[in-house]
Design a protein around this motif. Structure first.
Motif, PDB file in Angstrom:
ATOM      1  N   TRP A 227      -6.230   9.912   2.091  1.00  0.00           N
ATOM      2  CA  TRP A 227      -5.289  10.953   1.667  1.00  0.00           C
ATOM      3  C   TRP A 227      -3.925  10.267   1.550  1.00  0.00           C
ATOM      4  O   TRP A 227      -3.298   9.930   2.556  1.00  0.00           O
ATOM      5  N   LEU A 228      -3.455  10.048   0.347  1.00  0.00           N
ATOM      6  CA  LEU A 228      -2.224   9.283   0.167  1.00  0.00           C
ATOM      7  C   LEU A 228      -1.031   9.958   0.829  1.00  0.00           C
ATOM      8  O   LEU A 228      -0.123   9.288   1.328  1.00  0.00           O
ATOM      9  N   ASP A 229      -1.017  11.289   0.850  1.00  0.00           N
ATOM     10  CA  ASP A 229       0.121  11.987   1.439  1.00  0.00           C
ATOM     11  C   ASP A 229       0.163  11.887   2.962  1.00  0.00           C
ATOM     12  O   ASP A 229       1.105  12.356   3.596  1.00  0.00           O
ATOM     13  N   SER A 230      -0.862  11.269   3.562  1.00  0.00           N
ATOM     14  CA  SER A 230      -0.858  11.070   5.010  1.00  0.00           C
ATOM     15  C   SER A 230      -0.407   9.660   5.388  1.00  0.00           C
ATOM     16  O   SER A 230      -0.332   9.326   6.570  1.00  0.00           O
ATOM     17  N   LEU A 231      -0.092   8.826   4.392  1.00  0.00           N
ATOM     18  CA  LEU A 231       0.246   7.430   4.618  1.00  0.00           C
ATOM     19  C   LEU A 231       1.742   7.178   4.491  1.00  0.00           C
ATOM     20  O   LEU A 231       2.459   7.905   3.808  1.00  0.00           O
ATOM     21  N   GLN A 235       1.889   1.796   3.242  1.00  0.00           N
ATOM     22  CA  GLN A 235       0.441   1.963   3.144  1.00  0.00           C
ATOM     23  C   GLN A 235       0.037   2.492   1.772  1.00  0.00           C
ATOM     24  O   GLN A 235      -0.988   2.076   1.220  1.00  0.00           O
ATOM     25  N   GLN A 236       0.829   3.402   1.220  1.00  0.00           N
ATOM     26  CA  GLN A 236       0.528   3.903  -0.121  1.00  0.00           C
ATOM     27  C   GLN A 236       0.602   2.787  -1.151  1.00  0.00           C
ATOM     28  O   GLN A 236      -0.272   2.666  -2.027  1.00  0.00           O
ATOM     29  N   ARG A 237       1.637   1.975  -1.062  1.00  0.00           N
ATOM     30  CA  ARG A 237       1.769   0.854  -2.001  1.00  0.00           C
ATOM     31  C   ARG A 237       0.577  -0.090  -1.888  1.00  0.00           C
ATOM     32  O   ARG A 237       0.056  -0.582  -2.894  1.00  0.00           O
ATOM     33  N   ARG A 238       0.156  -0.335  -0.656  1.00  0.00           N
ATOM     34  CA  ARG A 238      -0.986  -1.224  -0.446  1.00  0.00           C
ATOM     35  C   ARG A 238      -2.242  -0.642  -1.078  1.00  0.00           C
ATOM     36  O   ARG A 238      -2.995  -1.372  -1.758  1.00  0.00           O
ATOM     37  N   GLU A 239      -2.495   0.645  -0.861  1.00  0.00           N
ATOM     38  CA  GLU A 239      -3.664   1.300  -1.449  1.00  0.00           C
ATOM     39  C   GLU A 239      -3.669   1.166  -2.975  1.00  0.00           C
ATOM     40  O   GLU A 239      -4.689   0.856  -3.589  1.00  0.00           O
ATOM     41  N   ILE A 240      -2.536   1.432  -3.569  1.00  0.00           N
ATOM     42  CA  ILE A 240      -2.428   1.416  -5.036  1.00  0.00           C
ATOM     43  C   ILE A 240      -2.514  -0.005  -5.571  1.00  0.00           C
ATOM     44  O   ILE A 240      -3.228  -0.281  -6.546  1.00  0.00           O
ATOM     45  N   ASP A 241      -1.811  -0.946  -4.928  1.00  0.00           N
ATOM     46  CA  ASP A 241      -1.779  -2.326  -5.416  1.00  0.00           C
ATOM     47  C   ASP A 241      -3.131  -3.021  -5.288  1.00  0.00           C
ATOM     48  O   ASP A 241      -3.552  -3.745  -6.197  1.00  0.00           O
ATOM     49  N   LEU A 242      -3.809  -2.814  -4.163  1.00  0.00           N
ATOM     50  CA  LEU A 242      -5.123  -3.446  -4.004  1.00  0.00           C
ATOM     51  C   LEU A 242      -6.105  -2.941  -5.052  1.00  0.00           C
ATOM     52  O   LEU A 242      -6.936  -3.698  -5.563  1.00  0.00           O
ATOM     53  N   SER A 243      -6.010  -1.656  -5.376  1.00  0.00           N
ATOM     54  CA  SER A 243      -6.881  -1.121  -6.420  1.00  0.00           C
ATOM     55  C   SER A 243      -6.518  -1.697  -7.789  1.00  0.00           C
ATOM     56  O   SER A 243      -7.398  -2.039  -8.582  1.00  0.00           O
ATOM     57  N   ASP A 267       2.176  12.891  -2.665  1.00  0.00           N
ATOM     58  CA  ASP A 267       3.463  13.465  -2.289  1.00  0.00           C
ATOM     59  C   ASP A 267       4.558  12.835  -3.161  1.00  0.00           C
ATOM     60  O   ASP A 267       4.248  12.078  -4.099  1.00  0.00           O
ATOM     61  N   LYS A 268       5.799  13.136  -2.846  1.00  0.00           N
ATOM     62  CA  LYS A 268       6.904  12.618  -3.660  1.00  0.00           C
ATOM     63  C   LYS A 268       6.949  11.095  -3.645  1.00  0.00           C
ATOM     64  O   LYS A 268       7.284  10.457  -4.645  1.00  0.00           O
ATOM     65  N   THR A 269       6.588  10.516  -2.513  1.00  0.00           N
ATOM     66  CA  THR A 269       6.559   9.056  -2.419  1.00  0.00           C
ATOM     67  C   THR A 269       5.516   8.480  -3.362  1.00  0.00           C
ATOM     68  O   THR A 269       5.771   7.486  -4.064  1.00  0.00           O
ATOM     69  N   THR A 270       4.341   9.097  -3.396  1.00  0.00           N
ATOM     70  CA  THR A 270       3.280   8.642  -4.307  1.00  0.00           C
ATOM     71  C   THR A 270       3.776   8.645  -5.744  1.00  0.00           C
ATOM     72  O   THR A 270       3.606   7.654  -6.484  1.00  0.00           O
ATOM     73  N   LEU A 271       4.383   9.740  -6.158  1.00  0.00           N
ATOM     74  CA  LEU A 271       4.820   9.867  -7.546  1.00  0.00           C
ATOM     75  C   LEU A 271       5.902   8.834  -7.874  1.00  0.00           C
ATOM     76  O   LEU A 271       5.917   8.270  -8.975  1.00  0.00           O
ATOM     77  N   ARG A 272       6.794   8.574  -6.928  1.00  0.00           N
ATOM     78  CA  ARG A 272       7.845   7.577  -7.162  1.00  0.00           C
ATOM     79  C   ARG A 272       7.235   6.192  -7.339  1.00  0.00           C
ATOM     80  O   ARG A 272       7.626   5.433  -8.250  1.00  0.00           O
ATOM     81  N   ILE A 273       6.272   5.848  -6.493  1.00  0.00           N
ATOM     82  CA  ILE A 273       5.609   4.548  -6.597  1.00  0.00           C
ATOM     83  C   ILE A 273       4.898   4.424  -7.945  1.00  0.00           C
ATOM     84  O   ILE A 273       4.977   3.386  -8.623  1.00  0.00           O
TER      85      ILE A 273
END
Length: 323
Positions: A227-231, A235-243, A267-273
């Protein structure tokens, strides 16, 4: 036209003859019927058509539809891909990279198969109750009644007991305790051989690369399906970059690309990234018809396969009329 029906699929298999007939999925023959219904009533488009509509302002055909398949199940290669090719229908596939590269069963899938293996779901509720009681002090947990009151709410797919089990094991308990409890339940009720199970459940790198080379779109679904909004942001950047790194290895374009949020969570952080990384489209699990003219392209809604008829000759339903 700017209206677009986006449909999400997960398991597509011959459930009645599988080892886990209770897994929540779509029967293969019903998928064939639904594909025939779609071919008759809609105009299928590709991920590339959608990105051109969003970035370049290209018009979509009337009754446009996009099919999306989450989680890289072997079903998608064996059951889905041949039927899509036969019907000449493009589609999108979203693999969580870790399960492919490391042959690990994602916690989300462990939970699916735990639920499919235990007839009385109250047995699982009781196991979670016991774990919370035993670990309350060590993890600073709330009383179990607090979790039940907040989480055990029936939704359009699951009864209250199943929702409770999913939410507790997916995100509510602390990460370490969730992992321990999920692993214990998986070994108890499903299998202790995770490697063999993972190789049976998911596509291989070569199979995903073949989908891409055949013209299907392969996009970002995170690395570990969190759940990206729980990171945290890191951690969100890592999830997205590794993929994204994984997508590059199979030749998928990472200059213009699509994010499919695990669990539909962001969340807002996800969208910004995502905006920083030139993500073109983001797909949620909110049930609605998308509009490429008025919707934020990073939070487009999707219907579930169960929202569309599963008969080639079915009359148009309300979602079809809204499209």
């Amino acid at each position: 036209m700017s209206n677009l029906t986006i449909v999400m699929y997960h398991y597509v298999r011959d459930l009645g003859h599988s080892r886990y007939p209770e897994i929540k999925g779509l029967q293969t023959e019903l998928f064939e019927q639904q594909i025939a219904y779609i071919a008759k009533r809609y105009n299928p488009i590709s991920a590339y058509d959608l990105m051109e509509a969003v970035v370049g302002g290209e018009e979509l055909p009337p009754k446009a539809i996009l099919l999306t398949f989450d989680d890289a199940y072997i079903d998608h290669f064996k059951s889905v891909f041949p039927r899509l090719e036969k019907a000449n229908i493009p589609a999108c596939f979203f693999p969580p990279a870790k399960c492919i590269l490391e042959h690990k069963v994602l916690d989300v899938n462990k939970i699916h198969f735990i639920l499919a293996s235990v007839a009385n779901k109250n047995d699982l509720v009781a196991a979670i109750y016991r774990s919370v009681q035993q670990n309350r002090t060590a993890y600073g947990l709330d009383p179990i009644e607090v979790y039940w009151e907040r989480l055990a709410i029936e939704n359009r797919r699951d009864p209250a007991e199943v929702v409770f089990v999913k939410r507790m094991l997916q995100r509510e308990l602390p990460t370490a305790l969730r992992s321990i409890l999920t692993e214990t339940l998986f070994k108890t009720f499903v299998t202790a051989d995770e490697l063999d199970f993972a190789q049976e459940l998911y596509m291989s790198v070569d199979q995903i690369a073949l989908l891409h080379s055949a013209g299907m779109y392969v996009g970002n679904h995170g690395f570990e399906h969190y759940w990206l909004d729980s990171l945290s942001e890191y951690q969100q950047r890592r999830e997205i970059d590794l993929s994204l790194n994984f997508l590059r290895t199979i030749g998928s374009d990472t200059d213009r690309w699509i994010m499919c949020y695990p669990y539909g969570a962001y969340d807002k952080t996800t969208l910004r990234i995502l905006r920083e990384k030139n993500c073109t489209i983001g797909l949620t699990t909110r049930a609605d018809i998308a509009n490429t003219s008025t919707d934020d392209p990073l939070i487009l809604p999707r219907l579930d396969t169960n929202d569309l008829p599963k008969s080639a000759d079915a009359a148009p339903n309300e979602w079809m009329k809204k499209a």
